[in-house]
Scaffold this active site. Structure first.
Site, PDB file in Angstrom:
ATOM      1  N   CYS B  95       0.838  -1.199   0.000  1.00 58.45           N
ATOM      2  CA  CYS B  95       0.000   0.000   0.000  1.00 58.45           C
ATOM      3  C   CYS B  95       0.878   1.255   0.000  1.00 58.45           C
ATOM      4  O   CYS B  95       1.506   1.554  -1.000  1.00 58.45           O
ATOM      5  CB  CYS B  95      -0.982  -0.031   1.170  1.00 58.45           C
ATOM      6  SG  CYS B  95      -2.310   1.170   0.998  1.00 58.45           S
ATOM      7  N   HIS B 221      -3.696  -5.443   0.896  1.00 58.04           N
ATOM      8  CA  HIS B 221      -3.048  -5.683   2.183  1.00 58.04           C
ATOM      9  C   HIS B 221      -3.042  -7.176   2.530  1.00 58.04           C
ATOM     10  O   HIS B 221      -3.980  -7.658   3.162  1.00 58.04           O
ATOM     11  CB  HIS B 221      -3.804  -4.938   3.281  1.00 58.04           C
ATOM     12  CG  HIS B 221      -3.581  -3.468   3.285  1.00 58.04           C
ATOM     13  ND1 HIS B 221      -2.536  -2.882   3.964  1.00 58.04           N
ATOM     14  CD2 HIS B 221      -4.266  -2.464   2.701  1.00 58.04           C
ATOM     15  CE1 HIS B 221      -2.593  -1.562   3.812  1.00 58.04           C
ATOM     16  NE2 HIS B 221      -3.638  -1.275   3.046  1.00 58.04           N
ATOM     17  N   GLU B 223      -1.425  -8.612   4.807  1.00 60.71           N
ATOM     18  CA  GLU B 223      -1.361  -8.818   6.266  1.00 60.71           C
ATOM     19  C   GLU B 223      -2.748  -8.777   6.895  1.00 60.71           C
ATOM     20  O   GLU B 223      -2.910  -9.124   8.060  1.00 60.71           O
ATOM     21  CB  GLU B 223      -0.424  -7.774   6.898  1.00 60.71           C
ATOM     22  CG  GLU B 223      -1.009  -6.394   7.111  1.00 60.71           C
ATOM     23  CD  GLU B 223      -1.056  -5.508   5.854  1.00 60.71           C
ATOM     24  OE1 GLU B 223      -0.798  -6.030   4.758  1.00 60.71           O
ATOM     25  OE2 GLU B 223      -1.363  -4.313   5.989  1.00 60.71           O
TER      26      GLU B 223
END
Lengths: 987, 257
Positions: B95, B221, B223
């Site tokens: 990002c 993302h 994660e």
């Protein structure tokens, strides 16, 4: 471009315009044109937009070009133009510049300046601007476009034509002069005048008390002493109305309160804690910046919701921005500092489709307010990296002049860090933002004049936040906390240093060296420094032995930390400026000296009216679609998707759920600790329309709604903490204060019955808007009495959570709870059919206790596949939402529910048609729809007994069919979804 | 060997903790370092095998997303990064980290007229948080080994990938740098309308790697999807669904196995 022939002036200001490159969209211009059309200002507006920077420094044009290339202009999509100020006087007609007023936070400019300096460019000052180039507009039209769409006078200035900028750095130095206020010999008129002229908001009785105090000291106060007392005794800081003496009468009884909040809301919590005895899970309630409850063996959770109404009315973006910034600082300033883990935001506006001409004068259009508020929350919350997971929006025309903005934050804190105590000798340290005139009412200044004639009044009550400063402060303070580098912490909010140091040093005493505070610009008086409400500042008490470590930690991450004083065990607050004493106050007078007055509060109940028009005329399909499309119920995806609700990685139940990720979740669930399966659930309850009937039952309904939202996703009903936020009208009117007391009594009674403690709260009073109408008569709009209940639930194991979307055709649908078809008062059925009458919904607390417990048990047994609470629009709306979220149909028959209501004696003498409508649309409390697979149905039925009835099943049909006696709802899911999504599907 | 990950922090970084956690779940050791500290002591990178620039709003993104952190890299850490890459170590930008990698020119270098690609404002001009379908576009990215399709969330305002011209695009294609693309829910490519291509990126590009495959930048993302309960529809799914995001971190760890 630049006119090279002109000799450079003493100071050069360069202007860099950034424009969309060839072939790139001019997005800002497109949005502006669309907005102008939406509010009827102009059709096919011909406009170009650009952004830009003003740079001051000893710079050659080549260097300016390097700056534009290396830092400012976006590669590929933007081009830049450079001009020096003196060459830039000729502008085409139709040019409009908008700039932040001097002193208003300009984060872009601050960031740009430090980045340029870091790269070695000799830049001294930077300002940003937005520039618009209109075609074919008269100067009157330009004026109107500017004021309606381009700028807000509270924070920005507008320039038509060329920017006559000569110097970005004209600062006025400060000449110290001690200000003494002649109080000792003042008569009552003088006292009132001193209070109002000084903007102190102190009543005559309070002024007299202060006068007597200084008479015993045999001296006049200084201005800073008077200001300190005014800040400390203000409604905002001391809650003198609700925490004061009140005599309440409702016709049947008279109640005397010495401290109304303490004897209602706090008292309920005390009763609950006492009953829980060894199982008490509350840790710190109603004393710190947020309430604290136990979470697991290592950690506690903190929760606080604040209001930021008036700033948001004037400048929606900045008001909401600093609202969320402020409540995050509450979390940081709770105990020894909690880590912010999620936000919740609730707003009240006038309906967005309100015609502009029907608004009172001086009021921003609700659409503009809503867009500004949402952007303000978005830009602060997202930049802080705190997920915004829950919220609500409520619309009523009475919020037109006085919108409500509630900002909440949840924090996580180690359980041995829940309390703090500054020690004598600890340094008073300010961390984070610098101090300016922000938040000082009515201050006029011009630190950097744009034109020689522009008189700027700014930095007043309206501010813009800078989230990154607060994020940096958060990062270093949590490290400092874990290294035990300080003994106490609090936020600098309303009242600035005055409140922060005054509160922290209340039991101790303190000396503050005001000249030490780092300033944004020169020229602030010692009093302005003391009461400034500049954003992003925290105050910590650092033992001298830790100062070097603390200061290095801050410096390593580019955070400013400055010693401004010392705590000392004198019991006094001493204020000095360059070694000269400017104020000395007894802490005891400051905190306990406020005179008590008895306020009157009256309440008169009115009997429920019958429903105003007969039931025969109702088209239930149309009513359901109207309810789903009413802005309170309609999908809030336009707002939700602008918030980062997933950052920190703990998202479990998102605000939008279902097969297409677009159904309305009852509550959000997150895992605060990524290594743990334990979660928290956040939800809220609010229904101002019920308050028009009876605030007691409104309060109880809001509590029930907040809890049932939490329970519906899997929260344990025995571990839900709640917060109150009262937003009321002018409470000097006995009937307005009476309705508030009645709501507080409702909170007290139900909190105890449900064993659901209030752990924190905040009130905002006198929410009214006055104006002169066209005939010159004074008009006042009072907001509906609004009580927001926010709930913080705990989920033992998140893997058992449930969402509201239908999962599987063939599963049975049960109604849990009992419908009272007369409970139509304040309902959305009445709202969309323009009816009145019916009873306001009440809460049966024994039934609620049983049902909440059983829902939780059923969720833990994994018997429930989907669960949705019944609120606005009643059963029909809830069923429709479950279907649209799951992409599955429903076939329901409410005959068993009617029999069920009758068996519980809830139908009274209701005519049959009204009964049927009530079954579909009444908003009775403590009800859920549950989807139960056939294999779990028997166990589910056994557990609930006569508190649940089966109404039908989930179908494959893509249709919602609900039969209720003579009425039948039959609608395709596509129509339902369209009705629900469209109203607030903004671009 | 358990690789060590340097998770970089800067003012405004805000996805650092969950990103470090994702690396740890995948089997790495993660440490945080502030950009100020790294500039003071660039040699510290020698102890690490993976450099990760996580999501957030570095320096507020006040003058263009990732711009200032990128300028710190190019003005102060250029050699350090070159050494790190020359040592065949891994770099991941998520990002805001992707925005930084783009604006440093580390993924696609600048030419005489400047950077030929950028990440800029979403087509609808708004911040947007939603889940998207992605497919591995067939690059040599180490991070995307053995992945075909991925379902991950995006959360950004400036994620629209723009190429200056057709030549740039064909260069990216021939160097196999296009790593991830937004696709329709049925997996089809080509016409991918909003919200499936959430920001209007050219060629639906969501992630880019360097020619070596060892540097990856992506807007989504990963994660945020390392646990089943992070999936937006996990309550509709069986208990044993796999977490697409975790695979990217496991691939990074696996590279050093």
């Amino acid at each position: 471009m630049v006119d090279q022939a002109t000799a450079p002036p003493a100071v050069t200001v360069w202007q860099i315009d950034l424009v969309p490159a060839d072939g790139q969209r001019d997005r800002i211009a497109e949005e502006l044109a669309a907005e102008a059309q939406d509010i009827g200002l102009a059709i096919d507006l011909d406009v170009c937009a650009s952004r830009g920077f003003l740079l001051q420094g000893d710079l050659e044009q080549e260097r300016v070009k390097e700056i534009a290339q290396q830092l400012l202009a976006e590669p590929v999509v933007e081009e830049f133009q450079i001009a020096s100020s003196e060459a830039n006087t000729a502008q085409p007609t139709g040019t409009v510049y908008v700039l932040p007023k001097p002193g208003v936070t300009d984060a872009q400019a601050e960031t740009a300046l430090s980045a340029m300096q870091a790269l070695g460019f000799p830049v001294e000052a930077v300002r940003t601007f937005r520039k618009f180039q209109f075609q074919n507009q008269t100067s009157e039209q330009l004026q109107q476009l500017a004021s309606k769409l381009l700028f807000n006078d509270a924070i920005e200035q507008v320039v038509f034509g060329a920017l006559p900028i000569e110097n970005l750095l004209t600062q006025q130095p400060y000449d110290f002069k001690l200000q003494i206020v002649s109080l000792l010999d003042a008569n009552d008129d003088d006292l009132n005048r001193i209070s109002s002229e000084g903007g102190l908001s102190l009543t005559l009785v309070e002024m007299q008390t202060i006068q007597q105090h200084f008479q015993t000291l045999d001296r006049d106060p200084t201005d800073i002493e008077l200001e300190t007392i005014a800040q400390t005794w203000s409604e905002h800081c001391s809650h003198k109305t609700l925490a004061g003496k009140i005599e309440f009468s409702d016709g049947s009884q008279t109640l005397h309160f010495d401290n109304m909040l303490k004897e209602t809301i706090f008292a309920a919590t005390q009763t609950i804690r006492k009953d829980l005895a060894d199982n008490d899970w509350c840790v710190s309630v109603f004393k710190d910046n947020a309430g604290i409850v136990e979470f697991d063996d290592e950690s506690c959770i903190t929760f606080k919701v604040e209001t930021h109404n008036r700033p948001s009315a004037l400048e929606p973006y900045g008001g909401a921005n600093t609202g969320i910034g402020g409540v995050i600082r509450d979390t940081l300033g709770t105990g020894m500092g909690a880590k912010p883990i999620c936000n919740t935001d609730v707003f009240c506006f006038a309906p967005p489709e309100t015609p502009a001409e029907s608004l009172p004068p001086g009021v921003l259009h609700p659409r503009r307010i809503m867009k500004g508020v949402v952007s303000g929350v978005r830009d602060y919350g997202n930049r802080m990296g705190i997920p915004t997971v829950n919220g609500a929006v409520y619309f009523d025309e009475r919020y037109a002049g006085n919108p409500l903005v509630f900002c909440g934050n949840v924090g996580l804190i180690p359980n041995n860090m829940a309390f703090k105590e500054p020690q004598p000798g600890d340094l008073i340290v300010t961390v984070g933002g610098q101090t300016g005139r922000d938040g000082i009412h009515g201050a006029t200044f011009s630190s950097a004049e744009l034109t020689e004639h522009s008189e700027v009044t700014s930095g007043g009550s309206v501010q813009i936040g800078n989230a990154i400063t607060e994020k940096m402060v958060t990062d270093v303070l949590l490290q400092a906390r874990d290294q035990n580098l300080y003994t106490a912490i609090t936020d600098c909010g309303a009242g600035g240093f005055s409140s922060a140091v005054g509160e922290m040093g209340e039991e101790l005493g303190a000396v503050v060296w005001l000249e030490k505070a780092p300033l944004k610009y020169q020229g602030l008086s010692y009093t302005e420094i003391w009461i400034s409400e500049a954003q992003e500042r925290m105050v910590v008490a650092v033992p001298e032995k830790h100062w070097q470590t603390f200061e290095k930690l801050c410096r390593d991450e580019s955070v400013e930390a400055t010693v401004i004083g010392k705590f000392e065990a004198t019991g006094k607050l001493k204020l000095t400026f360059n070694d000269q004493q400017v104020g000395e106050l007894e802490m005891s007078f400051l905190h306990d000296g406020r005179p008590q007055v008895v306020r009157q509060a009256n309440w008169q109940s009115e009997p429920a009216a019958p429903i105003s028009t007969p039931a025969e005329t109702v088209d239930v399909n149309a009513v359901l679609l109207d309810i789903l499309g009413s802005p309170n119920v309609a999908s809030k995806h336009w707002i939700i998707r602008q918030y980062d609700h997933e950052v920190l990685g703990g998202s479990v139940i998102k605000p939008l759920v279902g097969i297409h990720n677009d159904g309305p979740s009852d509550a959000a669930v997150i895992r605060p600790k990524l290594k743990s399966r334990r979660g928290i659930a956040i939800s809220c309850g609010m229904n101002p329309h019920f308050g028009d009937f009876d605030p007691y039952h409104m309060a109880q309904s809001s509590i029930d709604e907040a809890i049932r939202n939490c329970v519906a996703v899997g929260a344990d009903p025995n571990r839900i903490a709640i917060l109150d936020n009262f937003c009321w009208g002018y409470t000097d009117r006995p009937e307005t204060l009476g309705s508030l007391v009645r709501a507080a009594l409702g909170c007290h009674d139900l909190a105890i019955d449900l064993k659901t403690p209030f752990v924190s709260g905040k009130d905002s009073l006198n929410n009214e808007f006055s104006y002169s109408d066209a005939a010159g008569n004074r008009q006042t709009i009072t907001i509906p009495s609004t009580l927001l209940i926010s709930a913080l639930g705990q989920v033992p194991e998140v893997d058992r959570c449930v969402t509201m979307d239908l999962k599987q055709a063939g599963n049975a649908i049960y109604l849990v709870g009992i419908t009272d078809p007369t409970e139509m008062g304040g309902s959305h059925f009445n709202l969309v059919t323009q009816r009145t009458g019916g009873d306001v919904p009440k809460v049966d607390s024994a039934l609620a206790n049983a049902i909440f417990g059983k829902i939780h048990q059923s969720i833990n047994h994994r018997w429930i596949r989907s669960c949705h609470d019944l609120s606005e629009g009643g059963l029909a709306a809830a069923a429709a939402e479950m279907a649209l979220a799951g992409g599955l149909g429903l076939a329901l028959d409410l005959s068993p529910a009617m029999a069920h209501s009758a068996a519980h004696a809830r139908t009274h003498d209701v005519p049959p048609l009204a009964n049927m409508l009530g079954q579909l649309f009444a908003e009775s409390n403590t009800r859920f729809l549950c989807e139960i697979p056939n294999e779990s149905a028997a166990e589910f039925e056994n557990l609930f007994g006569n508190q649940a009835v089966c109404l039908g099943s989930v179908s494959d049909s893509q249709h919602v069919e609900i039969k209720c006696g003579d009425y039948k709802i039959s609608l395709p899911i596509a129509d339902i979804k369209q009705a629900w999504q469209k109203p607030l599907d903004w671009n | 060997m358990k690789p060590k990950v340097l998770v970089l922090r800067a003012p405004g970084t805000n996805c650092d903790q969950e990103t470090a956690y994702a690396f740890e779940v995948a089997g790495a050791d993660a440490e945080f370092m502030h950009i100020n500290q790294l500039i003071e002591q660039p040699s510290a990178t020698q102890d690490f095998q993976i450099l990760c620039v996580p999501g957030g709003f570095s320096f507020g993104d006040d003058i263009g997303a990732g711009r200032i952190l990128a300028s710190k890299f190019t003005s102060r850490l250029k050699d350090t990064i070159e050494e790190f890459r020359a040592a065949e170590k891994l770099v991941l930008g998520i990002c805001n980290g992707f925005q930084v990698l783009i604006k440093t020119g580390f993924l696609v270098p600048a030419d005489a007229t400047g950077l030929p690609v950028t990440l800029t404002w979403n087509h609808n001009g708004r911040y947007d948080c939603r889940w998207v379908n992605l497919k591995n576009a067939g690059s040599d990215s180490v991070f995307l080994r053995d992945t075909e399709s991925l379902y991950l969330p995006i959360a950004h305002a400036e994620g629209r990938f723009v190429v200056r011209d057709a030549a740039t695009l064909s260069q990216l294609n021939s160097a196999r740098q296009i790593a991830l693309k937004y696709v329709n829910p049925d997996g089809t490519n080509g016409q991918v309308p909003f919200p499936h291509n959430p920001n209007g990126s050219d060629e639906n590009i969501a992630g880019l790697c360097d020619e070596s495959g060892r540097v990856l930048g992506l807007m989504p993302h990963p994660e945020r999807f390392i646990d089943r309960t992070q999936h937006p529809r996990w309550t509709r799914q069986p208990d044993e669904i796999s977490a697409d995001g975790l695979k990217i971190f496991e691939n990074a760890v696996g590279y050093f196995a």
